[in-house]
Design an enzyme around this catalytic site. Sequence first.
Site, short mmCIF file in Angstrom:
data_model
loop_
_atom_site.label_atom_id
_atom_site.label_comp_id
_atom_site.label_asym_id
_atom_site.label_seq_id
_atom_site.Cartn_x
_atom_site.Cartn_y
_atom_site.Cartn_z
N SER A 101 10.97 -117.91 33.18
CA SER A 101 10.11 -116.80 32.78
C SER A 101 9.24 -117.28 31.64
O SER A 101 9.59 -118.22 30.92
CB SER A 101 10.95 -115.61 32.31
OG SER A 101 10.14 -114.61 31.73
N TYR A 158 17.22 -111.29 26.35
CA TYR A 158 16.68 -111.82 27.60
C TYR A 158 15.91 -113.11 27.32
O TYR A 158 16.08 -114.11 28.02
CB TYR A 158 15.75 -110.79 28.25
CG TYR A 158 15.07 -111.28 29.50
CD1 TYR A 158 15.77 -111.41 30.69
CD2 TYR A 158 13.71 -111.63 29.50
CE1 TYR A 158 15.15 -111.86 31.84
CE2 TYR A 158 13.08 -112.08 30.65
CZ TYR A 158 13.81 -112.20 31.82
OH TYR A 158 13.19 -112.65 32.95
#
Length: 253
Positions: free
Chosen positions: A133, A146
């Site tokens: 990501s 995250y």
Amino acid sequence: MSRLAVVTGASSGIGAALARLLAAHGWHCVLLARREERLRALAEEIAGEYEVCDVTDRAAVEQVGARVLERHPLVHLLVNNAGVAGRTNFLEGDPAVIENAMRTNYLGGVWCLRAFLPGLEAAAPSDVVNIVSVAGVVAFPPSGPYGASKHAQLAFSRATAPVLRRRGIRVHTVKPGFVETEGFPQTWLPRGAQRLVIGPERIAEHVLESVERGRGETTVPLYYALAGAVQALLPNVLARLLSRSRDATRIGG
């Protein structure tokens, strides 16, 4: 003979979109995820196979890997896509959310690579795709846990790439920006940022092209790479700006 792909997190989102695309291009897919009904339906749709598997459970991953390798000694592609959102903070956030993000987003890929490594080596030249990501290079307060798990996953991907290359296995590190999926709804974004959101099919196409062209580490869309460059070059300036921004530090949507 068709090439074999193992795709984790395949019951929805990027994993499901990628499984459909791979099957359309002649790949035989083994789908891994926790939700059996969805896995079964997708496997029937694409004439593939499935194994119910929680990637956070190392013993379960090893058992699934052994079963798959018994049926398919050659694994041409492993896609570490399983992931969960960790949209909370380090200070007051639920400890279980923080731990689960790290176990799924980071360690899940480690356990899967180890479990399927014999098949990847036997099929070499073969490929591993880690769906990381942009959060792996940019850390923002609203989703610190995250981001931390994705930073760890990025380090894992980069550290294994040169080692696996010597064994005939290419590693492709894909860093998507905001992607709208069931597990990662982007409704929390400010209205002006919604135009930056893309669909899982775009990522699936990018992954397939990366494997076919040997791209290695990529960001998709490419303009998201600017955010990582800014934080890497000006971390202190960005930290001061974020500390003054209510939207950048609030938790939730």
